[in-house]
Design a protein around this motif. Structure first.
Motif, short mmCIF file in Angstrom:
data_model
loop_
_atom_site.label_atom_id
_atom_site.label_comp_id
_atom_site.label_asym_id
_atom_site.label_seq_id
_atom_site.Cartn_x
_atom_site.Cartn_y
_atom_site.Cartn_z
N ALA A 356 -12.19 -82.42 88.75
CA ALA A 356 -11.38 -83.82 88.62
C ALA A 356 -10.54 -84.09 87.49
CB ALA A 356 -12.48 -85.00 88.76
N SER A 357 -11.03 -83.51 86.29
CA SER A 357 -10.12 -83.86 85.15
C SER A 357 -9.22 -82.61 84.71
CB SER A 357 -11.15 -84.09 83.92
OG SER A 357 -11.89 -82.76 83.87
N GLN A 358 -8.94 -81.73 85.88
CA GLN A 358 -8.27 -80.42 85.32
C GLN A 358 -6.98 -80.68 86.38
OE1 GLN A 358 -9.07 -78.54 83.03
NE2 GLN A 358 -10.84 -79.72 82.97
N PRO A 359 -5.74 -80.22 85.75
CA PRO A 359 -4.62 -80.18 86.43
C PRO A 359 -4.75 -79.14 87.47
CG PRO A 359 -4.33 -78.97 84.34
CD PRO A 359 -5.54 -79.95 84.36
N SER A 360 -3.93 -79.49 88.53
CA SER A 360 -3.96 -78.60 89.71
C SER A 360 -3.00 -77.31 89.31
CB SER A 360 -3.24 -79.15 90.95
OG SER A 360 -3.07 -78.39 91.95
N ARG A 361 -3.48 -75.98 89.65
CA ARG A 361 -3.16 -74.78 89.41
C ARG A 361 -3.05 -73.93 90.64
NH1 ARG A 361 -6.30 -72.29 84.49
NH2 ARG A 361 -7.95 -73.11 85.67
N ARG A 362 -1.76 -74.02 90.98
CA ARG A 362 -1.75 -73.20 92.33
C ARG A 362 -1.88 -71.74 92.18
NH1 ARG A 362 -0.20 -74.14 97.58
NH2 ARG A 362 0.34 -76.34 97.09
N LEU A 363 -2.75 -70.78 92.97
CA LEU A 363 -2.79 -69.49 93.12
C LEU A 363 -1.34 -68.75 93.56
CD1 LEU A 363 -6.19 -69.14 94.30
CD2 LEU A 363 -5.62 -69.37 92.24
N PRO A 364 -1.25 -67.75 93.13
CA PRO A 364 -0.04 -66.98 93.47
C PRO A 364 0.13 -66.56 95.03
CG PRO A 364 -0.78 -66.19 91.55
CD PRO A 364 -1.95 -66.84 91.86
N ASP A 365 0.97 -66.84 95.87
CA ASP A 365 0.84 -66.78 97.33
C ASP A 365 0.61 -65.23 97.64
OD1 ASP A 365 2.03 -69.13 97.44
OD2 ASP A 365 4.07 -68.53 97.61
N GLY A 366 0.68 -64.25 96.80
CA GLY A 366 0.33 -63.11 97.18
C GLY A 366 -1.09 -62.92 97.39
N LEU A 367 -1.92 -63.57 96.20
CA LEU A 367 -3.24 -63.62 95.98
C LEU A 367 -4.00 -64.24 97.26
CD1 LEU A 367 -5.67 -62.57 94.39
CD2 LEU A 367 -5.24 -64.68 92.95
N VAL A 368 -3.28 -65.26 97.59
CA VAL A 368 -3.83 -66.18 98.65
C VAL A 368 -3.88 -65.44 99.61
CG1 VAL A 368 -3.68 -68.18 99.97
CG2 VAL A 368 -3.45 -68.48 97.51
N ARG A 369 -2.71 -64.57 100.11
CA ARG A 369 -2.67 -63.94 101.31
C ARG A 369 -3.80 -62.73 101.17
NH1 ARG A 369 2.87 -64.74 100.79
NH2 ARG A 369 3.10 -62.73 99.56
N GLU A 370 -3.91 -62.11 100.15
CA GLU A 370 -4.87 -61.27 100.11
C GLU A 370 -6.36 -61.64 100.37
OE1 GLU A 370 -6.28 -57.67 96.98
OE2 GLU A 370 -4.70 -58.97 96.40
N LEU A 371 -6.50 -62.77 99.79
CA LEU A 371 -7.91 -63.26 99.63
C LEU A 371 -8.33 -63.79 101.16
CD1 LEU A 371 -8.22 -64.96 96.42
CD2 LEU A 371 -9.13 -62.50 97.12
N ALA A 372 -7.20 -64.32 101.82
CA ALA A 372 -7.39 -64.93 102.96
C ALA A 372 -7.88 -63.77 104.31
CB ALA A 372 -6.13 -65.55 103.59
N ALA A 373 -7.89 -62.55 103.79
CA ALA A 373 -8.29 -61.64 104.72
C ALA A 373 -9.85 -61.53 104.91
CB ALA A 373 -7.58 -60.14 104.33
N TYR A 374 -10.41 -62.08 104.04
CA TYR A 374 -12.00 -62.08 103.88
C TYR A 374 -12.46 -63.36 104.88
CZ TYR A 374 -12.29 -59.02 99.96
OH TYR A 374 -12.32 -58.34 99.05
N PRO A 375 -13.12 -63.03 105.73
CA PRO A 375 -13.82 -63.88 106.84
C PRO A 375 -14.26 -65.32 106.00
CG PRO A 375 -14.62 -61.87 107.17
CD PRO A 375 -14.11 -61.74 105.99
N GLY A 376 -13.89 -66.32 106.62
CA GLY A 376 -14.33 -67.63 106.28
C GLY A 376 -13.72 -68.41 104.98
N TRP A 377 -12.67 -67.53 104.63
CA TRP A 377 -11.94 -68.12 103.44
C TRP A 377 -10.36 -68.64 104.05
CZ3 TRP A 377 -7.78 -67.10 99.85
CH2 TRP A 377 -7.83 -67.83 98.69
N GLN A 378 -10.15 -69.59 103.85
CA GLN A 378 -8.84 -70.07 104.51
C GLN A 378 -7.69 -70.42 103.18
OE1 GLN A 378 -10.02 -73.40 106.55
NE2 GLN A 378 -10.96 -72.43 108.11
N GLY A 379 -7.90 -69.93 102.14
CA GLY A 379 -6.93 -69.92 101.21
C GLY A 379 -7.24 -71.41 100.25
N ALA A 380 -6.62 -71.29 99.21
CA ALA A 380 -6.87 -72.41 98.35
C ALA A 380 -5.80 -72.71 97.23
CB ALA A 380 -8.33 -72.32 97.32
#
Length: 400
Positions: A356-380
């Motif tokens: 709640a008290s932290q500024p939003s920090r977007r993850l790099p698009d390439g990292l999101v695509r890589e992690l999204a290959a894991y089942p059950g993870w839809q990106g963040a």
């Protein structure tokens, strides 16, 4: 091939039906106290036509009462078998509730659902669900296990009898003397299972909240390595969407080998949360990401063997601990001071509270695509943002 049949049986005659069961048959057990165990040997269903043994009325499950010198559900040379809606009452006798026996050659494609296993706590050696023979393709789902020595123990102490390609989901395991779950290391794998397999551990509650410190202290969950070379050496554990609660003297999770740990919530008011460290071998390639951790000790600790070439990435976690991170390839994590008051926050609200008290920090698009290959993870879009939905699924799935 004979048509599949439904049989109904009660406490006096149910064992008469066991050897006659064929693929697709169901044995429906009437309510009552069953005192002669459930010995199942040389039974084989088929894929799509398992042999099913279950309560005739799921609202009134039959109660199997432990007897001396015999495991209550004994599995020997069985395949494609489903057990569901049974109560296994140990009476604190020194026996196991469900055991694939050590003299069995195999126990494959076993499904255990909606079992209530309790009071098998004569010692830490007494287990809710145990395999001591090669076991492939198990599904252990939506069971409640409490007041036992060890909740689930798969494999053997010497690294033989591998547990391969299992799914462990939606279970609630509490009040154990030792582990909630242990999967032993594997020295070798039969060429019969030459493909690569993932063992999935998801949406469970692993709690040692009321355990006592001492010689029986163990992590909530311990995962050993897969075969170091040859068949099975590329297998992984996928650990996601689980809730890990408290341990008086050990970490909540200890792992080696090849593991992905993500979208879990770890809460320990008495010590460490995640330890990646050598046990019977060394940590190998693994990813630890998108977890929420609240710990009075170390949040995530990675101890790599000297000179090892493997990678342990620690990415996009939210960690509030006395020592949030130690070791590993850390990036894009949010680290906070430990706040004991947060132990009393409703679990589903913990991640939003930390963010709640932290500024939003977007993850790099390439990292999101890589992690999204894991089942059950839809990106963040920021560290930990996907944990709360996973946790809600965990709590819903684990309801008794």
């Amino acid at each position: 091939m004979a048509a599949a049949a439904d049989y109904r049986a009660g406490t006096e005659d149910y064992r008469d039906y066991l050897r006659r069961l064929q693929p697709g048959d169901r044995l429906l057990l009437e309510p009552g106290d069953y005192r002669q165990g459930l010995p199942l040997s040389n039974l084989s269903g088929h894929a799509g036509q398992p042999i099913v043994i279950e309560a005739a009325d799921s609202a009134a499950p039959p109660r199997f009462i432990a007897r001396p010198r015999a495991n209550t559900v004994s599995l020997v040379n069985v395949r494609h078998l489903v057990l569901r809606h049974l109560q296994l009452d140990g009476g604190n006798l020194p026996v196991d509730a469900v055991k694939a026996e050590g003299h069995s050659r195999y126990a494959d494609f076993i499904t255990l659902e909606h079992l209530f296993i309790h009071d098998h706590a004569a010692s830490q050696q007494n287990v809710g669900i145990s395999t001591k023979c090669p076991a492939f393709g198990w599904v252990v789902r939506n069971n409640r296990i409490e007041r036992v020595g060890t909740g689930m123990y798969f494999g053997d102490a010497d690294g033989s009898d591998p547990f391969v390609g299992g799914v462990i989901e939606g279970n609630r395991i509490t009040h154990t003397l030792g582990y909630n779950l242990q999967i032993k290391h594997q020295k070798f794998r039969s060429s019969e299972y030459a493909d690569r397999y993932d063992t999935v551990i998801r949406y469970n509650v692993f709690s040692k909240q009321d355990a006592l410190p001492g010689p029986q202290a163990r992590p909530n969950v311990l995962l050993g390595h897969v075969p170091l070379t040859g068949v099975g050496s590329e297998d992984r554990y996928l650990v996601y969407g689980n809730l890990f609660l408290h341990n008086p003297s050990e970490a909540l999770l200890q792992v080696e080998g090849r593991v992905a740990v993500y979208d879990n919530v770890f809460i320990n008011g008495s010590g460490d949360a995640i330890r990646i460290q050598p046990h019977n071998d060394v940590p190998r390639d693994m990813d630890i990401f998108s977890n929420t951790v609240l710990a009075s000790g170390t949040g995530i600790q990675v101890r790599q063997a000297e000179g090892a070439a493997y990678r342990q990435r620690v990415v996009a976690n939210v960690v509030a601990a006395v020592t949030p991170l130690r070791g590993g390839e850390a990036a894009h994590n949010l680290t906070l001071d430990y706040q004991p008051d947060w132990l009393d926050v409703a679990v589903a609200e913990l991640t939003p509270r930390l963010l709640a008290s932290q500024p939003s920090r977007r993850l790099p698009d390439g990292l999101v695509r890589e992690l999204a290959a894991y089942p059950g993870w839809q990106g963040a879009s920021r560290p930990g943002a996907n944990v709360a939905p996973a946790l809600l699924r965990t709590l819903d799935a684990a309801q008794p």
